[in-house]
Write an enzyme that holds these catalytic residues in place. Structure first.
Site, PDB file in Angstrom:
ATOM      1  N   HIS A   1      41.009  46.699  38.688  1.00 57.74           N
ATOM      2  CA  HIS A   1      40.004  45.776  39.223  1.00 57.74           C
ATOM      3  C   HIS A   1      40.609  44.377  39.235  1.00 57.74           C
ATOM      4  O   HIS A   1      40.938  43.826  38.180  1.00 57.74           O
ATOM      5  CB  HIS A   1      38.744  45.801  38.353  1.00 57.74           C
ATOM      6  CG  HIS A   1      37.634  44.934  38.857  1.00 57.74           C
ATOM      7  ND1 HIS A   1      36.856  45.277  39.935  1.00 57.74           N
ATOM      8  CD2 HIS A   1      37.154  43.738  38.418  1.00 57.74           C
ATOM      9  CE1 HIS A   1      35.943  44.342  40.145  1.00 57.74           C
ATOM     10  NE2 HIS A   1      36.117  43.388  39.247  1.00 57.74           N
TER      11      HIS A   1
ATOM     12  N   PHE B   1      41.238  28.941  32.276  1.00 60.57           N
ATOM     13  CA  PHE B   1      40.388  30.126  32.243  1.00 60.57           C
ATOM     14  C   PHE B   1      40.517  30.854  30.909  1.00 60.57           C
ATOM     15  O   PHE B   1      39.526  31.294  30.318  1.00 60.57           O
ATOM     16  CB  PHE B   1      40.780  31.089  33.368  1.00 60.57           C
ATOM     17  CG  PHE B   1      40.325  30.671  34.732  1.00 60.57           C
ATOM     18  CD1 PHE B   1      39.402  29.655  34.898  1.00 60.57           C
ATOM     19  CD2 PHE B   1      40.820  31.303  35.853  1.00 60.57           C
ATOM     20  CE1 PHE B   1      38.982  29.263  36.161  1.00 60.57           C
ATOM     21  CE2 PHE B   1      40.418  30.928  37.121  1.00 60.57           C
ATOM     22  CZ  PHE B   1      39.487  29.902  37.278  1.00 60.57           C
TER      23      PHE B   1
ATOM     24  N   GLU C   1      36.994  41.444  42.750  1.00 55.92           N
ATOM     25  CA  GLU C   1      35.886  40.562  42.396  1.00 55.92           C
ATOM     26  C   GLU C   1      35.987  39.264  43.184  1.00 55.92           C
ATOM     27  O   GLU C   1      37.063  38.677  43.310  1.00 55.92           O
ATOM     28  CB  GLU C   1      35.894  40.242  40.902  1.00 55.92           C
ATOM     29  CG  GLU C   1      34.741  39.308  40.489  1.00 55.92           C
ATOM     30  CD  GLU C   1      34.774  38.946  39.026  1.00 55.92           C
ATOM     31  OE1 GLU C   1      34.432  39.835  38.207  1.00 55.92           O
ATOM     32  OE2 GLU C   1      35.144  37.802  38.693  1.00 55.92           O
TER      33      GLU C   1
ATOM     34  N   ASP D   1      25.487  33.722  30.409  1.00 53.70           N
ATOM     35  CA  ASP D   1      25.243  32.502  29.634  1.00 53.70           C
ATOM     36  C   ASP D   1      24.111  31.720  30.277  1.00 53.70           C
ATOM     37  O   ASP D   1      23.954  31.712  31.504  1.00 53.70           O
ATOM     38  CB  ASP D   1      26.499  31.629  29.594  1.00 53.70           C
ATOM     39  CG  ASP D   1      27.670  32.336  28.929  1.00 53.70           C
ATOM     40  OD1 ASP D   1      27.460  32.867  27.826  1.00 53.70           O
ATOM     41  OD2 ASP D   1      28.759  32.362  29.524  1.00 53.70           O
TER      42      ASP D   1
ATOM     43  N   SER E   1      39.569  47.809  43.092  1.00 52.49           N
ATOM     44  CA  SER E   1      38.356  47.079  43.446  1.00 52.49           C
ATOM     45  C   SER E   1      38.642  45.597  43.255  1.00 52.49           C
ATOM     46  O   SER E   1      39.610  45.221  42.596  1.00 52.49           O
ATOM     47  CB  SER E   1      37.173  47.535  42.588  1.00 52.49           C
ATOM     48  OG  SER E   1      37.478  47.437  41.201  1.00 52.49           O
TER      49      SER E   1
END
Length: 283
Positions: free
Chosen positions: A264, A214, A16, A107, A14
């Site tokens: 993923h 990141f 994102e 957040d 999958s």
């Protein structure tokens, strides 16, 4: 060890994506999606920002994916949300044809104080289950290397267990490069009674500066040997990408050999690295 599963062509994957901010970005994402669809993903998930700050863009991208004939999973964060607002959004997503959610705490946008009805993702999962029954497959987040805001590893495991108990169907992890952290997390949570499928989140390495930024922000650990190699390459982007492909392909191969349920990929709206990794894996 995790139970064995099928390998080779057809292994579940999958992807994102994040909502593009410009027409040019939207065009590039459409092109990347079309290339990645060749891998027949189980679904494509779409993020949205703090406090739902890019929610409309997220919903628009979800609609595009559904219109292209693919299953879409909408990220759904609860910070700053109320019961009525969540109820309205769930109705919108159901009407769109969405059948999978990624339920997150999220957040608040900068400048906002604490607010809303929900403080934890487990509360959101319980609310969705109570409101919609089994209408949605609910994914939750897992942190093999511990959530950066957790008080302790034990507290983080307990937070995960509360999401499971609230009605989650499966989990997707934060990205990692140390497979032992993933295996340990699965073993510990199963020992505590949580036996949901835990899908590893995979971050291809295309830029050392981007990866370091990141990782510092989200608490993902970069093993010292990887960090040193990336630093040694300096501005040699070709060597960084080649090294990244080798590292991440090897990680995916180890995970798949151990029987993980799927992979993923955090694509960053690009297709090249993910396609090459999957090609090398024979997917």
């Amino acid at each position: 060890m995790i139970a064995a599963s099928a390998q080779g062509t057809g292994f579940p994957v999958s992807f994102e994506f994040f909502p593009p901010k410009t027409p040019e970005g939207a065009g590039k994402l459409r092109a990347a999606r079309q290339q990645l669809y060749a891998l027949h993903p189980d679904f494509c998930s779409v993020t949205y920002g703090a406090g739902g700050s890019t929610q409309q863009g997220s919903f628009d991208t979800v609609r595009d994916i559904l219109a292209e004939g693919m299953a879409a999973a909408a990220h759904f964060s609860c910070m700053g949300a109320t019961g009525p607002s969540v109820r309205e959004q769930l109705a919108t997503l159901k009407a769109m044809g969405v059948k999978r959610l990624v339920a997150l705490r999220g957040d608040l946008p900068s400048g906002y104080g604490a607010g809303g009805q929900f403080q934890y993702a487990s509360e959101l999962v319980a609310f969705i289950r109570a409101e919609t029954g089994r209408d949605f497959h609910i994914e939750v987040a897992a942190y093999p290397e511990t959530h950066p805001q957790a008080r302790s590893p034990e507290a983080d495991l307990n937070a995960y267990l509360r999401k499971v108990q609230a009605g989650a169907d499966s989990a997707i992890t934060q990205y990692f490069y140390n497979s032992d952290a993933y295996f340990r997390f699965v073993e510990e949570t199963r020992r505590l009674g949580a036996d949901l499928p835990v899908v590893p989140g995979i971050m291809p390495i295309s830029s050392s500066m981007q990866l370091l930024r990141f990782s510092d922000a989200c608490g993902a650990e970069i093993p010292r040997w990887i960090r040193l190699r990336l630093q040694a390459f300096g501005d040699d982007s070709a060597s960084i990408k080649a090294f990244g492909l080798d590292v991440v392909t090897d990680l995916c191969d180890r995970l798949r050999s151990a029987g993980v349920p799927a992979l993923h990929f955090y694509t960053l709206n690009q297709s090249t690295a993910t396609l090459e990794i999957c090609r090398r894996l024979g997917i």
